[in-house]
Scaffold this active site. Structure first.
Site, mmCIF file in Angstrom:
data_model
loop_
_atom_site.group_PDB
_atom_site.id
_atom_site.type_symbol
_atom_site.label_atom_id
_atom_site.label_comp_id
_atom_site.label_asym_id
_atom_site.label_seq_id
_atom_site.Cartn_x
_atom_site.Cartn_y
_atom_site.Cartn_z
ATOM 1 C CD GLN A 27 -2.439 -1.323 2.980
ATOM 2 O OE1 GLN A 27 -3.625 -0.992 2.817
ATOM 3 N NE2 GLN A 27 -1.748 -1.511 3.864
ATOM 4 C CG HIS A 57 -8.413 3.941 17.447
ATOM 5 N ND1 HIS A 57 -7.565 5.177 17.066
ATOM 6 C CD2 HIS A 57 -8.196 3.097 16.653
ATOM 7 C CE1 HIS A 57 -7.044 4.780 15.931
ATOM 8 N NE2 HIS A 57 -7.396 3.528 15.464
ATOM 9 C CG ASP A 81 -4.022 2.811 13.549
ATOM 10 O OD1 ASP A 81 -4.617 2.739 12.546
ATOM 11 O OD2 ASP A 81 -4.282 2.471 14.784
ATOM 12 C CG ASP A 131 -6.183 -11.320 3.221
ATOM 13 O OD1 ASP A 131 -6.432 -11.719 2.256
ATOM 14 O OD2 ASP A 131 -7.099 -10.776 4.180
ATOM 15 N N GLY A 132 -6.399 -10.839 6.748
ATOM 16 C CA GLY A 132 -7.223 -11.154 7.798
ATOM 17 C C GLY A 132 -8.237 -12.253 7.163
ATOM 18 C CG ASP A 149 -8.870 -0.343 12.856
ATOM 19 O OD1 ASP A 149 -8.028 -0.048 13.727
ATOM 20 O OD2 ASP A 149 -9.663 0.396 12.255
ATOM 21 C CG ASP A 152 -10.633 4.650 3.517
ATOM 22 O OD1 ASP A 152 -9.945 4.796 4.445
ATOM 23 O OD2 ASP A 152 -11.662 5.582 3.363
HETATM 24 N N1 SAM Z 1 -9.280 3.585 11.265
HETATM 25 C C1 SAM Z 1 -9.138 3.504 10.003
HETATM 26 C C2 SAM Z 1 -10.501 3.553 9.159
HETATM 27 O O1 SAM Z 1 -11.609 3.365 9.996
HETATM 28 O O2 SAM Z 1 -10.411 3.548 7.971
HETATM 29 C C3 SAM Z 1 -8.414 2.062 9.680
HETATM 30 C C4 SAM Z 1 -7.051 2.182 10.177
HETATM 31 S S1 SAM Z 1 -6.048 1.079 10.149
HETATM 32 C C5 SAM Z 1 -4.630 1.870 9.648
HETATM 33 C C6 SAM Z 1 -6.556 -0.053 8.746
HETATM 34 C C7 SAM Z 1 -5.334 -1.262 8.485
HETATM 35 O O3 SAM Z 1 -6.225 -2.286 7.859
HETATM 36 C C8 SAM Z 1 -4.308 -0.995 7.783
HETATM 37 O O4 SAM Z 1 -3.034 -0.986 8.575
HETATM 38 C C9 SAM Z 1 -4.242 -1.914 6.645
HETATM 39 O O5 SAM Z 1 -2.964 -2.512 6.135
HETATM 40 C C10 SAM Z 1 -5.166 -3.204 7.270
HETATM 41 N N2 SAM Z 1 -5.888 -4.005 6.272
HETATM 42 C C11 SAM Z 1 -6.512 -3.577 5.129
HETATM 43 N N3 SAM Z 1 -6.885 -4.836 4.666
HETATM 44 C C12 SAM Z 1 -6.484 -5.961 5.478
HETATM 45 C C13 SAM Z 1 -6.662 -7.335 5.379
HETATM 46 N N4 SAM Z 1 -7.288 -7.936 4.589
HETATM 47 N N5 SAM Z 1 -6.157 -8.016 6.501
HETATM 48 C C14 SAM Z 1 -5.450 -7.203 7.418
HETATM 49 N N6 SAM Z 1 -5.437 -6.099 7.543
HETATM 50 C C15 SAM Z 1 -5.711 -5.291 6.606
#
Ligand code: SAM
Length: 276
Positions: A27, A57, A81, A131-132, A149, A152
């Site tokens: 990313q 949060h 984060d 990957d979640g 969490d 976008d």
């Molecule tokens: N608070 C923010 C929001 O509501 O948009 C989210 C913040 S947090 C930084 C989002 C995190 O989700 C990122 O670190 C991203 O790398 C992670 N992420 C996105 N897709 C993911 C997935 N499929 N599995 C695990 N983590 C993922």
């Protein structure tokens, strides 16, 4: 005078500030010093600012955690984060697992942000870089609470709103929550969350005000296999017993966050989701 401009389809948000770090990998991750404090941006979308990250949060974490009588095992998907882990640790859990797809997010936030308040280094916290969706597909461990969490709507985070993802999570936990974006400006994503999460028999939408997110109206889906009782006396008791310190969440915010405007009540009712 430098400005960061976030563009969504047809709307935008501007913050005065300058870039202090960036990393291009899975990313595009950027960190800025702005009029709203330090700011994390992923693929051009604001993930958090120091000025209002706790609005998000605290409401993402304390609503589900207060609904559980003893949340000891918590899974966080996304949350690189560290803000979510920071709030979860306030409930003195035994184990917190963070499944974050992009190691670079954690590394940049450790170096330039530190909103985790050392949660990353807490011995109860384990970070898995994966990957979640893949993680839950192969997971056979149960959790008291699962907190999603994700970022976008993009290639990485879209699997986290799939039917498969939700039905697996429904098998793995007592209480589930996910952030579900802006019901005003991101209707497609919001409706996908409502459409695909039917594996949970109990579902409620609640809101928080997050000024730096599109429209400032941010939504969350709280879900469970059991009917969750919103009992003010119990929530207040747990809040005091656990000695939780917060700046946005309060037991009355907890309950009132489930009161939805008429137009939104109509949308969620179409998916069989009730009010408070
Ligand atoms: N608070 C923010 C929001 O509501 O948009 C989210 C913040 S947090 C930084 C989002 C995190 O989700 C990122 O670190 C991203 O790398 C992670 N992420 C996105 N897709 C993911 C997935 N499929 N599995 C695990 N983590 C993922």
């Amino acid at each position: 005078m430098e400005w960061f401009v976030e563009r969504h389809d047809g709307t935008g948000f501007m913050v005065r500030g300058k870039k202090i770090a960036e990393h291009e990998g899975k990313q595009k991750i950027e960190i800025f010093d702005t009029s709203l404090g330090k700011m994390l941006v992923i693929d051009g979308k604001i993930q958090l600012t120091e000025a209002d990250e706790f609005f998000y949060h605290e409401m993402l974490v304390h609503v589900p955690m207060m609904m559980h009588s003893s949340p000891k095992k918590v899974l966080i998907i996304g949350g690189g984060d560290g803000g979510t882990a920071r709030e979860v640790l306030k409930h003195d859990p035994e184990m917190v697992k963070i499944v974050e797809i992009d190691r670079a997010v954690v590394e940049l936030c450790r170096k330039h942000l530190r909103i985790d308040d050392n949660a990353f280094d807490d011995e109860r916290v384990e970070i898995i870089y994966r990957d979640g969706m893949e993680f839950v597909r192969e997971c056979d461990e149960r959790y008291d609470v699962i907190i999603v969490d994700g970022s976008d709507p993009d290639a990485a985070s879209m699997p986290l709103v799939s039917k498969e993802f939700y039905s697996k999570c429904a098998e793995l936990c007592d209480i589930f929550v996910t952030q579900s974006q802006s019901p005003l400006f991101q209707k497609e994503y919001f409706n996908a969350v409502l459409r695909n999460s039917t594996s949970f028999s109990f579902r409620r939408i609640y809101l928080s005000f997050v000024p730096s997110y599109p429209s400032g109206m941010w939504s969350f889906l709280l879900a469970s296999g059991e009917t969750l009782k919103m009992d003010m006396a119990i929530i207040k008791k747990r809040y005091e017993e656990r000695g939780i310190k917060t700046r946005y969440y309060t037991p009355s915010m907890h309950l009132s966050s489930f009161a939805l405007p008429g137009w939104l009540e109509e949308v969620v009712r179409k998916y069989g989701i009730g009010g408070i």
